[in-house]
Write a protein that holds these residues in place. Structure first.
Motif, PDB file in Angstrom:
ATOM      1  N   PRO A   1      30.222   1.045  58.738  1.00 42.88           N
ATOM      2  CA  PRO A   1      31.478   0.605  59.336  1.00 42.88           C
ATOM      3  C   PRO A   1      31.940  -0.777  58.880  1.00 42.88           C
ATOM      4  O   PRO A   1      33.084  -1.141  59.116  1.00 42.88           O
ATOM      5  N   THR A   2      31.089  -1.542  58.208  1.00 39.92           N
ATOM      6  CA  THR A   2      31.538  -2.843  57.695  1.00 39.92           C
ATOM      7  C   THR A   2      32.422  -2.675  56.471  1.00 39.92           C
ATOM      8  O   THR A   2      33.043  -3.635  56.029  1.00 39.92           O
TER       9      THR A   2
ATOM     10  N   PHE B   1      21.291   5.711  50.301  1.00 42.26           N
ATOM     11  CA  PHE B   1      22.543   5.001  50.089  1.00 42.26           C
ATOM     12  C   PHE B   1      23.500   5.383  51.186  1.00 42.26           C
ATOM     13  O   PHE B   1      23.716   6.567  51.457  1.00 42.26           O
ATOM     14  N   VAL B   2      24.090   4.384  51.833  1.00 42.56           N
ATOM     15  CA  VAL B   2      25.096   4.597  52.870  1.00 42.56           C
ATOM     16  C   VAL B   2      26.430   4.113  52.297  1.00 42.56           C
ATOM     17  O   VAL B   2      26.599   2.908  52.048  1.00 42.56           O
ATOM     18  N   PRO B   3      27.375   5.033  52.051  1.00 46.84           N
ATOM     19  CA  PRO B   3      28.669   4.613  51.505  1.00 46.84           C
ATOM     20  C   PRO B   3      29.446   3.725  52.473  1.00 46.84           C
ATOM     21  O   PRO B   3      29.224   3.774  53.684  1.00 46.84           O
ATOM     22  N   GLY B   4      30.344   2.936  51.929  1.00 47.26           N
ATOM     23  CA  GLY B   4      31.258   2.158  52.741  1.00 47.26           C
ATOM     24  C   GLY B   4      32.479   2.995  53.086  1.00 47.26           C
ATOM     25  O   GLY B   4      32.620   4.122  52.616  1.00 47.26           O
ATOM     26  N   ILE B   5      33.358   2.449  53.881  1.00 45.71           N
ATOM     27  CA  ILE B   5      34.605   3.139  54.206  1.00 45.71           C
ATOM     28  C   ILE B   5      35.491   3.041  52.980  1.00 45.71           C
ATOM     29  O   ILE B   5      35.778   1.946  52.508  1.00 45.71           O
ATOM     30  N   GLY B   6      35.891   4.164  52.452  1.00 42.24           N
ATOM     31  CA  GLY B   6      36.677   4.171  51.215  1.00 42.24           C
ATOM     32  C   GLY B   6      35.753   3.980  50.032  1.00 42.24           C
ATOM     33  O   GLY B   6      34.540   3.922  50.155  1.00 42.24           O
ATOM     34  N   MET B   7      36.336   3.852  48.861  1.00 41.82           N
ATOM     35  CA  MET B   7      35.513   3.628  47.680  1.00 41.82           C
ATOM     36  C   MET B   7      36.143   2.600  46.808  1.00 41.82           C
ATOM     37  O   MET B   7      37.212   2.442  46.530  1.00 41.82           O
TER      38      MET B   7
END
Length: 77
Positions: free
Chosen positions: A55-56, A71-77
């Motif tokens: 969520p950051t 790996f934890v993706p971020g919001i968007g890319m």
């Protein structure tokens, strides 16, 4: 199946892009936790937590040496 560890294994990802390599989901540039330069890491598809995002807004990779634990993706890319 592997699992993510604690903050000592956590590295922020400055950017990540989809990979065209077989079995690799992303190529990520990882922010070093010490005075060394940032470094690239290939993120295997099976190491991505697909059903959650950080969520950051930043991607986070958990490493043991240079081995990707998850790996934890971020919001968007």
């Amino acid at each position: 199946m592997s699992f993510c560890c604690g903050p000592g294994d956590q590295y922020y990802v400055t950017e990540y892009r989809p990979s065209q390599k077989n079995g690799v989901a992303f190529t990520a540039m990882v922010l070093s936790n010490d005075d060394r330069p940032d470094f690239p890491v290939e993120i295997p598809r099976e190491k991505v937590i697909w059903d959650r995002v950080n969520p950051t807004g930043r991607g986070i990779v958990f490493l043991l040496g240079r081995e990707v634990l998850c790996f934890v993706p971020g919001i968007g890319m």
